[in-house]
Write a protein that holds these residues in place. Structure first.
Motif, short mmCIF file in Angstrom:
data_model
loop_
_atom_site.label_atom_id
_atom_site.label_comp_id
_atom_site.label_asym_id
_atom_site.label_seq_id
_atom_site.Cartn_x
_atom_site.Cartn_y
_atom_site.Cartn_z
N THR A 176 0.85 -1.19 0.00
CA THR A 176 0.00 0.00 0.00
C THR A 176 0.89 1.24 0.00
OG1 THR A 176 -0.10 0.28 2.40
CG2 THR A 176 -1.71 -1.23 1.39
N ILE A 177 0.29 2.37 -0.21
CA ILE A 177 1.00 3.65 -0.21
C ILE A 177 1.66 3.90 1.15
CG2 ILE A 177 -0.95 5.11 0.49
CD1 ILE A 177 1.13 5.99 -2.47
N ASP A 178 1.16 3.23 2.20
CA ASP A 178 1.71 3.36 3.55
C ASP A 178 2.86 2.39 3.81
OD1 ASP A 178 -0.34 5.25 4.23
OD2 ASP A 178 -1.71 3.56 4.43
N GLY A 179 3.20 1.57 2.82
CA GLY A 179 4.30 0.62 2.97
C GLY A 179 3.90 -0.73 3.53
N LEU A 180 2.60 -0.96 3.76
CA LEU A 180 2.13 -2.25 4.27
C LEU A 180 2.06 -3.27 3.15
CD1 LEU A 180 -0.95 -1.23 6.44
CD2 LEU A 180 1.14 -2.28 7.27
N ASP A 181 2.45 -4.50 3.45
CA ASP A 181 2.25 -5.59 2.50
C ASP A 181 0.75 -5.70 2.28
OD1 ASP A 181 1.74 -8.23 1.44
OD2 ASP A 181 3.75 -8.81 2.11
N LEU A 182 0.33 -5.76 1.03
CA LEU A 182 -1.10 -5.77 0.72
C LEU A 182 -1.81 -6.95 1.38
CD1 LEU A 182 -3.22 -4.18 -0.84
CD2 LEU A 182 -2.81 -5.69 -2.78
N LYS A 183 -1.12 -8.06 1.55
CA LYS A 183 -1.73 -9.22 2.21
C LYS A 183 -2.09 -8.92 3.66
CE LYS A 183 0.64 -12.51 -0.72
NZ LYS A 183 1.78 -13.40 -0.84
N ASP A 184 -1.37 -7.99 4.28
CA ASP A 184 -1.63 -7.62 5.67
C ASP A 184 -2.57 -6.42 5.79
OD1 ASP A 184 0.18 -9.62 6.42
OD2 ASP A 184 1.88 -8.22 6.40
N ALA A 185 -2.84 -5.75 4.70
CA ALA A 185 -3.64 -4.53 4.73
C ALA A 185 -5.14 -4.80 4.86
CB ALA A 185 -3.37 -3.68 3.50
N GLY A 186 -5.58 -6.00 4.54
CA GLY A 186 -6.99 -6.33 4.69
C GLY A 186 -7.67 -6.72 3.40
N PHE A 187 -7.52 -5.92 2.35
CA PHE A 187 -8.16 -6.23 1.07
C PHE A 187 -7.08 -6.60 0.07
CE2 PHE A 187 -9.85 -5.31 -3.15
CZ PHE A 187 -11.05 -6.00 -3.09
N ASN A 188 -7.15 -7.82 -0.45
CA ASN A 188 -6.12 -8.32 -1.36
C ASN A 188 -6.74 -9.14 -2.48
OD1 ASN A 188 -3.56 -8.88 -2.37
ND2 ASN A 188 -3.31 -10.67 -1.08
N LYS A 189 -7.84 -8.67 -3.02
CA LYS A 189 -8.53 -9.40 -4.08
C LYS A 189 -8.16 -8.80 -5.43
CE LYS A 189 -13.02 -11.03 -5.55
NZ LYS A 189 -14.45 -11.00 -5.32
N TRP A 190 -7.75 -9.66 -6.35
CA TRP A 190 -7.33 -9.22 -7.68
C TRP A 190 -8.27 -9.80 -8.74
CZ3 TRP A 190 -3.33 -5.88 -8.50
CH2 TRP A 190 -2.49 -5.64 -7.41
N VAL A 191 -8.40 -9.06 -9.84
CA VAL A 191 -9.10 -9.57 -11.01
C VAL A 191 -8.25 -10.73 -11.55
CG1 VAL A 191 -9.82 -8.99 -13.36
CG2 VAL A 191 -10.10 -7.33 -11.52
N ASP A 192 -8.90 -11.75 -12.08
CA ASP A 192 -8.17 -12.90 -12.62
C ASP A 192 -7.02 -12.47 -13.52
OD1 ASP A 192 -9.80 -14.68 -11.31
OD2 ASP A 192 -11.12 -15.02 -13.03
N GLY A 193 -5.84 -13.07 -13.27
CA GLY A 193 -4.67 -12.78 -14.09
C GLY A 193 -3.91 -11.54 -13.68
N ASN A 194 -4.41 -10.77 -12.73
CA ASN A 194 -3.76 -9.54 -12.28
C ASN A 194 -3.06 -9.78 -10.95
OD1 ASN A 194 -4.96 -6.69 -13.71
ND2 ASN A 194 -5.92 -8.62 -14.23
N GLY A 195 -2.07 -8.92 -10.65
CA GLY A 195 -1.39 -8.95 -9.37
C GLY A 195 -0.36 -10.06 -9.21
N LYS A 196 0.00 -10.70 -10.28
CA LYS A 196 0.95 -11.82 -10.18
C LYS A 196 2.40 -11.35 -10.12
CE LYS A 196 -2.08 -15.27 -12.10
NZ LYS A 196 -2.84 -15.43 -10.91
N GLY A 197 2.75 -10.24 -10.75
CA GLY A 197 4.10 -9.72 -10.74
C GLY A 197 5.12 -10.71 -11.28
N PHE A 198 5.56 -10.52 -12.51
CA PHE A 198 6.45 -11.47 -13.16
C PHE A 198 7.91 -11.05 -13.12
CE2 PHE A 198 2.30 -12.12 -15.19
CZ PHE A 198 2.13 -13.44 -14.88
N SER A 199 8.19 -9.75 -13.07
CA SER A 199 9.58 -9.29 -13.03
C SER A 199 9.62 -7.82 -12.63
CB SER A 199 10.25 -9.48 -14.39
OG SER A 199 9.81 -8.49 -15.29
N ASP A 200 10.83 -7.30 -12.41
CA ASP A 200 11.00 -5.88 -12.12
C ASP A 200 11.09 -5.03 -13.39
OD1 ASP A 200 10.89 -5.78 -9.33
OD2 ASP A 200 12.96 -6.44 -9.14
N ALA A 201 10.97 -5.67 -14.55
CA ALA A 201 11.09 -4.95 -15.82
C ALA A 201 10.03 -3.86 -15.92
CB ALA A 201 10.95 -5.93 -16.99
N VAL A 202 10.44 -2.72 -16.48
CA VAL A 202 9.50 -1.60 -16.60
C VAL A 202 8.35 -1.92 -17.54
CG1 VAL A 202 11.16 0.18 -16.00
CG2 VAL A 202 10.92 -0.50 -18.38
N GLU A 203 8.51 -2.94 -18.37
CA GLU A 203 7.44 -3.33 -19.29
C GLU A 203 6.28 -3.99 -18.55
OE1 GLU A 203 10.66 -4.79 -19.83
OE2 GLU A 203 11.27 -3.04 -20.98
#
Length: 186
Positions: free
Chosen positions: A113-140
């Motif tokens: 989150t913008i506050d630096g909390l891991d999203l899993k600990d922030a309370g709401f962590n629901k993603w649209v299918d296929g989103n939020g997986k994070g594959f690499s640090d590449a800017v693409e």
């Protein structure tokens, strides 16, 4: 800094939303719409910005990019996005996506989150299918998150794209007047 992103159509829209949605109370919080169940005010900014510029703009406004912490928060935010007047959105490639205060810019494996909390600990962590997986640090890769009017979760998107965004601010406590019951004289 632009102080007023509302056009002539936005003010009537906000008033309309105040009467339609449950748990909304309109207060003079510089155009913010308050969710009474959380005590947080939200404001959609129609002048599209990159995610970093949106983050800074919300801070300049005295708030921060919105972060849903519960399902109720997410649904409230999504209702506001659903009700926004899309022709007012300027400089955006994809008008329906609104930036939120969620990213994985520091480490593609951890959404925060913008506050630096891991999203899993922030309370709401629901993603649209296929989103939020994070594959690499590449800017693409998409490293910032937003909400659209339809999908039941967060959407990842490219931070350098200009999107409308939503700021949040804590609502000021309201002194409610004590009402006398109709039956007080019995």
């Amino acid at each position: 800094m632009e102080t007023n992103n509302f056009s002539k159509m936005s003010v009537p829209l906000i008033i309309f939303l105040c009467f339609i949605f449950v748990n909304i109370e309109c207060k003079s919080l510089n155009g913010y719409i308050v969710n009474n169940s959380s005590g947080i005010g939200y404001k959609i900014m129609f002048k599209s910005q990159t995610w970093p510029a949106a983050r800074d703009s919300c801070v300049d406004e005295g708030g921060k990019l919105a972060v849903p912490k519960t399902q109720d928060d997410f649904q409230f935010i999504q209702k506001l996005v659903r009700g926004m007047y899309y022709p007012n959105v300027t400089d955006s490639e994809y008008k329906p996506l609104v930036w939120l205060g969620v990213n994985n810019l520091d480490d593609y494996r951890v959404w925060k989150t913008i506050d630096g909390l891991d999203l899993k600990d922030a309370g709401f962590n629901k993603w649209v299918d296929g989103n939020g997986k994070g594959f690499s640090d590449a800017v693409e890769e998409p490293h910032c998150a937003g909400v659209d009017p339809i999908n039941p979760g967060l959407r990842d998107y490219w931070c350098h794209r200009r999107q409308p965004y939503m700021c949040q601010a804590d609502a000021l406590p309201v002194q409610r007047s004590a009402r006398r019951s109709f039956w007080w004289w019995w």
